[in-house]
Design an enzyme around this catalytic site. Sequence first.
Site, PDB file in Angstrom:
ATOM      1  CE  LYS A  49       7.430   7.638  56.364  1.00  0.00           C
ATOM      2  NZ  LYS A  49       6.620   7.194  55.215  1.00  0.00           N
ATOM      3  CB  SER A  60       5.763   5.091  52.841  1.00  0.00           C
ATOM      4  OG  SER A  60       6.552   4.397  53.793  1.00  0.00           O
TER       5      SER A  60
END
Length: 818
Positions: free
Chosen positions: A707, A664
């Site tokens: 996040k 990611s």
Amino acid sequence: MATPDSLSPDRLRRTIDPSAFDFTTTEALDADTTVVGQDRAQEALQFGVQMDQPGFNVFALGPNGTGRHRMVRQMLEDAAAESGAPSDWCYVKNMDEERTPRALRLDAGAGADFEAAMDDFIASAQAALSATFDSEEYQARRQMIEDEVRSEQEEALEALQERARSEDIALIRTPNGFAFAPIRDGEVVSPDEFEALDDIDRDAVQEKIDAFEDELQQIMRKLPERQREAQERLDELNEEMAHHAIDPLIEELKDEYADHVAITDHIDAVQADIVENVGALVQQGQGSHGAFGEENSGGMAFMAMQQGGPSWDRYRVNLLVHHDPDDGAPIITCDNPTYANLVGRVEQQAQMGALITDFSLIQPGALHKANGGYLVIEARKLLQQPYAWEGLKRVLNSQNIDIESPQQALGLMRTVSLEPEPIPLNVKLVLVGERWLYHLLCAYDPDMEDLFKVMADFDDQMDYDDEHMASYADMLATMAERADQPPLHASGVARLMEHSLRIAQDQEKLSAQVDTMQDLVAEAGFHARKSDAERIEADHVQAALDAQRRRADRLKERVQESIERNTLYIDTDDAVVGQINGLSVLQQSGFAFGRPNRITARVRLGKGDIVDIERETALGGPLHAKGVLVLSGFLSGRYAPEQPLSMQASLVFEQSYGGIDGDSASSAELYALMSALAEVPIKQSLAVTGSVNQHGVVQPIGGVNEKIEGFFEVCQRRGLTGEQGVLIPQSNVPHLMLRQDIVDAVAAGNFHVYPVETIDEGIALLTGQPAGTRGDDGTYPANSINGRVEERLLTFARQRQQFGINGQAEAQATASTE
């Protein structure tokens, strides 16, 4: 290429309007739904339960908390209610072979009746035998037999005594037996007088005594034979009297079970055994001075049968499994599936310093209790128990429950023990476990295909639509009602569903983690009662969520505090070349939170290698390494398709001291590399997440909400400026279910969430300069990011050609390494 706009607040989370429901509180709902959105698993369970063929057992697989146990139980209860109760099973003593107790099968409920019937028979037989052998008739007939033996002996002795007396010899009874002595004038001659006789007279007398002693020996030799004959007659008498006492009871018992051949055969065996051991049995019932005691037997009857012989308990019934005829098929959940708890065991008890056992110490296992019904086992617990998995497979393959210890099954024990008769097995087994466990067993155990032919796969999410919303609301109502919580207001249901969307990480999917939702309903109910509210409303649900977060966020607070105090370096303003804020997710005991990471890149002349420092130090996992290798493919394909990639780069997560995996951060690493190559700074007010492919397309990642929230909190603590924000993959937009405070900040223009589809869109946002597209001449604009990167790489290629592969040291002296 235009840069994407920040997402509008309405795209950052799905909000559910309470007015969309056709109820005000869940009191208006049926509250009879326990599991929602598991149609596939439900169909598989129905098939597995209804399929009456060997091997069609069920493995219910899926994530924990999806209601697997609840649905399995509900499906089995529905099926069990339509099935009749299975047979009762009991063990009785095998009179022919004591090591092999016999298993008897009876109709449901009849086992207890048979057990009671045998107990009543034993009590009646004890009384009847005691009365019979204490009766005057028995005592008289036995006495007659004993008297006949005694009178024959006495008559022979009297005749011998008369003949001896006619010869002046007396037969004397002594404590040690019989003896002969001479008599004179009617008196026994003393030894001294006998010795005083002359030799001729003494020898004549001794000769007579020897002759009479020979006759006495002949009489005494016939005595054991007469006693044996008497014993045989006594045995016949005892057998006759025993039959007289118990035959009516036996016939009554056999009439009751005339249709059950196995039971009538056992009753016949019991009858024969009682008759054979009647002496010991009557003696046991009466003590040492009963009908067969020494006081009554004259020392002859049943002297060999002492206490400790056969007891009445040998005729009792060990009722192994009993079912109520009205209860339907049994559903057994084995929470501790050890080998013995599954197949049963033969217990032992200490007696006189030794361990002994018999058929009454046979204990049933879960398979016995579930026989004719359903057995549910947690797969992980089963595999953690030694020999349990192999033992279960052996039973399923043989379709017989054979009770033996693991040592016996493995051939490791030679001690003589019981070998109970196997019981035929007819059970539907349901194993419940995780997906990885099921697939691991399928890969490594060939028996799985034969024994568990039905896979019930539980999903972890469901579609967000009108049908599922209605069912989900009813499920929440059911949770509240069964947990004795206040009913839910429509606003509370809406907030719970919003959190379900958050758990599923998708605006179009509700979570199937029903256990998590049940806990949340209970905690919201606690806050409702605490505030004296009659209904659980949205505020109570939010209070429960805040409390859950507060209990679990100690580590997150420490991370945020370290960033705030500049112990962990994260910049949120200015711009830096080759440096970017990446986003990661940390997981701790079910609580996930986002943490920003500083990622830096350095480039120089080289042979096209991108050094992943995390991988080189064994801190990076294979997925992270894969993401770094993709970067090399992108750079070569875009900027150096016709010449070697002549740079060497290094990438690192700064201040990372634990393992890193996943791809990611690959887009963030690529942005950092492009910044270093183009020598253009990146805005530190922005953070990035998303993976990238070799064509520069930004791909979706997991944990997008955590996040974003992690970087937002850093910015919020330092003060929101309106320049801060996060770049996420465009394909992750449907997964956004951000906290309300972030939505409010975006609405106020204080924070931004940018969706990007390509690296070009992202680099333009991060640098404030256009990415650039190739013109008709095949080149990028000189002042664009792509143009700068390509020119830098061409410079590296020319320098490499000039200095050669081995001239890197000289090249480093002249090449820029920003």
